[in-house]
Design a protein around this motif. Structure first.
Motif, mmCIF file in Angstrom:
data_model
loop_
_atom_site.group_PDB
_atom_site.id
_atom_site.type_symbol
_atom_site.label_atom_id
_atom_site.label_comp_id
_atom_site.label_asym_id
_atom_site.label_seq_id
_atom_site.Cartn_x
_atom_site.Cartn_y
_atom_site.Cartn_z
ATOM 1 N N ASP A 53 0.869 -1.176 0.000
ATOM 2 C CA ASP A 53 0.000 0.000 0.000
ATOM 3 C C ASP A 53 0.904 1.224 0.000
ATOM 4 N N TYR A 56 1.829 5.440 5.055
ATOM 5 C CA TYR A 56 0.801 5.960 5.954
ATOM 6 C C TYR A 56 1.424 6.560 7.202
ATOM 7 N N GLU A 58 -0.034 7.125 11.135
ATOM 8 C CA GLU A 58 -1.105 6.935 12.116
ATOM 9 C C GLU A 58 -0.912 7.959 13.222
ATOM 10 N N SER A 100 -13.538 5.222 6.041
ATOM 11 C CA SER A 100 -12.517 5.714 5.129
ATOM 12 C C SER A 100 -13.092 6.743 4.162
ATOM 13 N N ILE A 133 -5.616 7.512 10.569
ATOM 14 C CA ILE A 133 -4.502 7.114 9.710
ATOM 15 C C ILE A 133 -4.652 7.881 8.410
ATOM 16 N N GLU A 134 -3.561 8.485 7.965
ATOM 17 C CA GLU A 134 -3.558 9.211 6.704
ATOM 18 C C GLU A 134 -2.606 8.524 5.735
ATOM 19 N N TYR A 135 -3.098 8.296 4.514
ATOM 20 C CA TYR A 135 -2.304 7.722 3.424
ATOM 21 C C TYR A 135 -2.082 8.824 2.412
ATOM 22 N N THR A 149 -5.209 12.661 -0.064
ATOM 23 C CA THR A 149 -5.001 11.946 1.189
ATOM 24 C C THR A 149 -6.209 11.064 1.458
#
Length: 156
Positions: A53, A56, A58, A100, A133-135, A149
């Motif tokens: 993935d 990220y 957290e 999400s 959590i940010e991706y 994001t």
């Protein structure tokens, strides 16, 4: 621009990751995130593995963050359990339900999405874990208004 997907309830399977916990302030965030992504990625390469993935970050207890005290867990997910090294830990993210949503725009605009997601959780009868959590889909070189994001909030 803001929200670019609907707020979704998902069941996330158990996942492996390499992660490091960091405490910093607002001025040190970018350097801490970028530098640790590079360190973790190097450890993946040492073990001849690739992430499953995008990177990220957290934020445990995100509602109590201040500009001077930011606790982050910076990580990359892996297809199997890998070996940690120094302060980089091999972790297992448990199976869990999450809420999400995708966002495009400045990081300052994320507060609106966070509020909307918290309201969605409450109005749908769930309880947030207090973690977000940010991706990060775009790199630091992308214009701030074009940052993409994904925000996830695990549920209890």
């Amino acid at each position: 621009m803001g929200k670019i997907s609907e707020i979704m309830l998902l069941k996330q399977p158990e996942q492996f990751a390499l992660a490091v916990e960091v405490r910093t302030d607002m001025n040190g965030m970018s350097k801490a995130i970028g530098g640790n992504f590079v360190r973790i990625d190097s450890l993946f390469k040492e073990q001849r593995e690739v992430t499953t993935d995008i990177p990220y970050v957290e934020y445990p207890d995100f509602e109590s963050l201040t500009e001077q005290n930011i606790r982050m867990i910076i990580g990359l997910k892996s297809p199997k359990e890998l070996q940690g090294k120094e302060d980089i830990q091999s972790i297992i993210i448990p199976e869990r339900k999450i809420v999400s949503c995708l966002h495009r725009g400045t990081y300052a605009e994320l507060a609106t999405l966070y509020n909307e997601m918290m309201e969605w959780i409450k109005s749908n009868g769930y309880k947030a874990s207090g973690t977000s959590i940010e991706y990060y889909y775009t790199g630091p070189d992308a214009p701030e208004e074009e940052q993409v994001t994904r925000v996830e909030m695990p549920l209890l």
